[in-house]
Scaffold this motif. Structure first.
Motif, PDB file in Angstrom:
ATOM      1  N   SER A 322       0.816  -1.217   0.000  1.00 57.32           N
ATOM      2  CA  SER A 322       0.000   0.000   0.000  1.00 57.32           C
ATOM      3  C   SER A 322       0.846   1.261   0.000  1.00 57.32           C
ATOM      4  O   SER A 322       0.398   2.318  -0.454  1.00 57.32           O
ATOM      5  CB  SER A 322      -0.944   0.002   1.205  1.00 57.32           C
ATOM      6  OG  SER A 322      -0.220  -0.115   2.421  1.00 57.32           O
ATOM      7  N   THR A 325       1.179   2.077  -3.867  1.00 58.61           N
ATOM      8  CA  THR A 325       0.115   1.940  -4.864  1.00 58.61           C
ATOM      9  C   THR A 325      -0.799   3.150  -4.988  1.00 58.61           C
ATOM     10  O   THR A 325      -1.642   3.185  -5.888  1.00 58.61           O
ATOM     11  CB  THR A 325      -0.742   0.703  -4.553  1.00 58.61           C
ATOM     12  OG1 THR A 325      -1.319   0.855  -3.241  1.00 58.61           O
ATOM     13  CG2 THR A 325       0.106  -0.558  -4.592  1.00 58.61           C
ATOM     14  N   ASP A 328      -4.625   2.538  -5.647  1.00 55.28           N
ATOM     15  CA  ASP A 328      -5.134   1.796  -6.808  1.00 55.28           C
ATOM     16  C   ASP A 328      -4.140   0.687  -7.156  1.00 55.28           C
ATOM     17  O   ASP A 328      -3.299   0.831  -8.040  1.00 55.28           O
ATOM     18  CB  ASP A 328      -5.335   2.719  -8.003  1.00 55.28           C
ATOM     19  CG  ASP A 328      -6.052   2.032  -9.161  1.00 55.28           C
ATOM     20  OD1 ASP A 328      -6.159   0.787  -9.150  1.00 55.28           O
ATOM     21  OD2 ASP A 328      -6.503   2.747 -10.084  1.00 55.28           O
ATOM     22  N   GLU A 331      -4.136  -0.646 -10.900  1.00 56.06           N
ATOM     23  CA  GLU A 331      -3.351   0.148 -11.851  1.00 56.06           C
ATOM     24  C   GLU A 331      -1.861  -0.018 -11.581  1.00 56.06           C
ATOM     25  O   GLU A 331      -1.059  -0.126 -12.510  1.00 56.06           O
ATOM     26  CB  GLU A 331      -3.766   1.618 -11.730  1.00 56.06           C
ATOM     27  CG  GLU A 331      -3.185   2.525 -12.807  1.00 56.06           C
ATOM     28  CD  GLU A 331      -1.768   3.010 -12.483  1.00 56.06           C
ATOM     29  OE1 GLU A 331      -1.010   3.305 -13.434  1.00 56.06           O
ATOM     30  OE2 GLU A 331      -1.408   3.072 -11.289  1.00 56.06           O
ATOM     31  N   TRP A 332      -1.483  -0.066 -10.297  1.00 57.90           N
ATOM     32  CA  TRP A 332      -0.073  -0.236  -9.949  1.00 57.90           C
ATOM     33  C   TRP A 332       0.464  -1.573 -10.456  1.00 57.90           C
ATOM     34  O   TRP A 332       1.575  -1.639 -10.994  1.00 57.90           O
ATOM     35  CB  TRP A 332       0.104  -0.158  -8.435  1.00 57.90           C
ATOM     36  CG  TRP A 332       1.510  -0.421  -8.004  1.00 57.90           C
ATOM     37  CD1 TRP A 332       2.528   0.481  -7.885  1.00 57.90           C
ATOM     38  CD2 TRP A 332       2.079  -1.703  -7.674  1.00 57.90           C
ATOM     39  NE1 TRP A 332       3.688  -0.138  -7.494  1.00 57.90           N
ATOM     40  CE2 TRP A 332       3.444  -1.493  -7.358  1.00 57.90           C
ATOM     41  CE3 TRP A 332       1.569  -2.990  -7.597  1.00 57.90           C
ATOM     42  CZ2 TRP A 332       4.304  -2.527  -6.991  1.00 57.90           C
ATOM     43  CZ3 TRP A 332       2.416  -4.029  -7.237  1.00 57.90           C
ATOM     44  CH2 TRP A 332       3.773  -3.805  -6.935  1.00 57.90           C
ATOM     45  N   SER A 348      -7.033  -6.050  -5.122  1.00 51.83           N
ATOM     46  CA  SER A 348      -8.388  -5.581  -5.415  1.00 51.83           C
ATOM     47  C   SER A 348      -9.162  -6.556  -6.290  1.00 51.83           C
ATOM     48  O   SER A 348     -10.389  -6.485  -6.361  1.00 51.83           O
ATOM     49  CB  SER A 348      -8.328  -4.203  -6.081  1.00 51.83           C
ATOM     50  OG  SER A 348      -7.490  -4.237  -7.227  1.00 51.83           O
ATOM     51  N   ARG A 352     -12.901  -5.468  -2.307  1.00 48.64           N
ATOM     52  CA  ARG A 352     -12.552  -4.089  -1.948  1.00 48.64           C
ATOM     53  C   ARG A 352     -11.495  -4.031  -0.868  1.00 48.64           C
ATOM     54  O   ARG A 352     -10.635  -3.144  -0.855  1.00 48.64           O
ATOM     55  CB  ARG A 352     -13.820  -3.356  -1.487  1.00 48.64           C
ATOM     56  CG  ARG A 352     -13.625  -1.871  -1.210  1.00 48.64           C
ATOM     57  CD  ARG A 352     -14.960  -1.168  -1.059  1.00 48.64           C
ATOM     58  NE  ARG A 352     -15.692  -1.637   0.100  1.00 48.64           N
ATOM     59  CZ  ARG A 352     -15.567  -1.114   1.320  1.00 48.64           C
ATOM     60  NH1 ARG A 352     -14.719  -0.113   1.529  1.00 48.64           N
ATOM     61  NH2 ARG A 352     -16.283  -1.572   2.333  1.00 48.64           N
ATOM     62  N   GLU A 355      -7.536  -3.948  -1.449  1.00 46.82           N
ATOM     63  CA  GLU A 355      -6.827  -2.763  -1.927  1.00 46.82           C
ATOM     64  C   GLU A 355      -5.531  -2.565  -1.133  1.00 46.82           C
ATOM     65  O   GLU A 355      -5.506  -2.638   0.090  1.00 46.82           O
ATOM     66  CB  GLU A 355      -7.714  -1.519  -1.807  1.00 46.82           C
ATOM     67  CG  GLU A 355      -7.065  -0.236  -2.303  1.00 46.82           C
ATOM     68  CD  GLU A 355      -6.585  -0.345  -3.738  1.00 46.82           C
ATOM     69  OE1 GLU A 355      -5.367  -0.143  -3.959  1.00 46.82           O
ATOM     70  OE2 GLU A 355      -7.419  -0.640  -4.628  1.00 46.82           O
TER      71      GLU A 355
END
Length: 383
Positions: A322, A325, A328, A331-332, A348, A352, A355
């Motif tokens: 985290s 990232t 997201d 996307e990372w 993810s 949820r 994440e």
């Protein structure tokens, strides 16, 4: 052109497959995203399957599976899982995913709600939406050792809830539910008159924790159990698993199986007999290999100061990235793949509450594991 069923737009895509398919289009990728065993299939299993094809054993079989396979599964369930069933409760399926879909189709009507773990296997939500049911996530938090919160479940259950799904050993977490937790979940299901679906695909890969089959504790016939040969025997592409139903469902199951696949191909079923009844040393060796890889990977993560969940089962590591990232992780993970050529599953993709996390599959060459972990961005210094 006619429109498709309206609810199909709600079926979520697989975030894991998105990474996998992108990785397939690139060169020199380190694959740590997909749960594919890296050990070979035992020779005696391959020999039986090859002989069946050579002998043209390609006719239809009974809907539930060939008798010798169903009998072998009944014996295995009694010996290894503490589950006493008759043959008509065992249904051979096209992998564990087919078994999951069958159980959810049998128990959920359009608009019904199903309690699913978050983080949890992505197919749970996908299947629910496919049959126009509503997935309702229950949270598995790091602060609670990724175990269910009964108070939260009580808040989530409604008059539309019909099913609760549990997955132990867990994909993606590698967590195993202790027996008292399973007993509490069964009591919760009984209180609210829910079906329970137990995904036990990773049953043979446990590390210092006891795996308890939910149906072994079931006293009022509410548990469906899903098993697979894919991970245990490295037969992912053979597509064979089995669903264990409560008693009395054989007439309906014959109809449902006929409507979907009729039966599973004969050579694969014969190979499954060889797998279940034959020598198991290769399974023990695979478990030792995965445990060694997990130890190696966690040592590297500790060395780099990266937090992770200590796994009790399966062959995954749940890793906290985290810090890198920016909210997201999907996307990372895609950018990480493109820039560093390492494929990891974004947390993810599992719900949820995944994440900021990634799932690393350690069913891989240790050199790839080391490369992948060393390419992870360095975390900030801890104060």
């Amino acid at each position: 052109m006619p429109s498709l069923a309206a609810h199909m737009d709600s079926v979520p895509p697989s975030g894991i497959r998105r990474i996998f398919e992108l990785a397939q289009s690139l060169d020199d990728v380190v694959f740590l995203a997909v749960g594919e065993p890296d050990v070979p299939v035992a020779p005696h299993i391959l020999e039986v399957a090859a002989a069946a094809w050579q002998a043209d054993q390609t006719d239809y079989t009974p809907n539930g599976g060939i008798p010798e396979l169903r009998a072998a599964i009944v014996d295995k369930l009694a010996t290894e899982n503490g589950i006493e069933v008759d043959t008509e409760q065992v249904w051979v399926t096209s992998g564990g995913m087919h078994a999951l879909f069958l159980a959810m189709t049998l128990t959920l009507s359009p608009g019904d709600e199903v309690l699913i773990p978050d983080p949890g296997y992505s197919t749970f939500a996908m299947n629910a939406r496919m049959i126009n049911a509503v997935p309702v996530p229950y949270t598995l938090r790091a602060s609670a050792d990724f175990l269910p919160d009964l108070d939260e479940l009580e808040r989530l259950v409604t008059s539309r809830t019909r099913l609760i799904i549990i997955n132990s050993p867990s994909n993606p977490l590698g967590a195993i539910f202790p027996q008292p937790v399973i007993e509490s979940l069964l009591a919760f299901a009984k209180k609210h008159d829910l079906w329970m679906l137990s995904d036990e695909v990773y049953e043979r890969f446990t590390y210092g924790a006891l795996h308890t089959s939910v149906a072994s504790l079931d006293t009022d016939d509410r548990v469906f159990s899903v098993f697979s040969l894919s991970k245990t025997y490295a037969l992912t592409g053979a597509r064979i698993g089995y669903l264990v139903t409560p008693p009395g469902m054989a007439p309906l199951m014959r109809t449902v199986q006929e409507a979907i696949v009729s039966c599973i191909n004969t050579p694969t079923q014969l190979a499954a007999v060889a797998a279940i009844t034959g020598p198991q040393e290769h399974v023990a060796a695979a478990a030792a290999h995965y445990r060694e890889n997990l130890s190696f990977a966690t040592e590297l993560l500790r060395e780099r100061g990266i937090d992770y969940l200590e796994p009790s089962g399966a062959f995954y590591l749940w890793v906290d990235v985290s810090y890198a990232t920016n909210g997201d992780v999907g996307e990372w993970a895609e950018r990480f793949l493109l820039e560093q050529r390492v494929a990891v599953a974004p947390g993810s993709a599992f719900g949820r509450h995944g994440e900021g996390w990634i799932r690393l599959c350690v069913a891989a060459d240790p050199r790839d594991i080391e490369t992948g972990i060393r390419r992870l961005p360095a975390p900030p210094p801890k104060s």
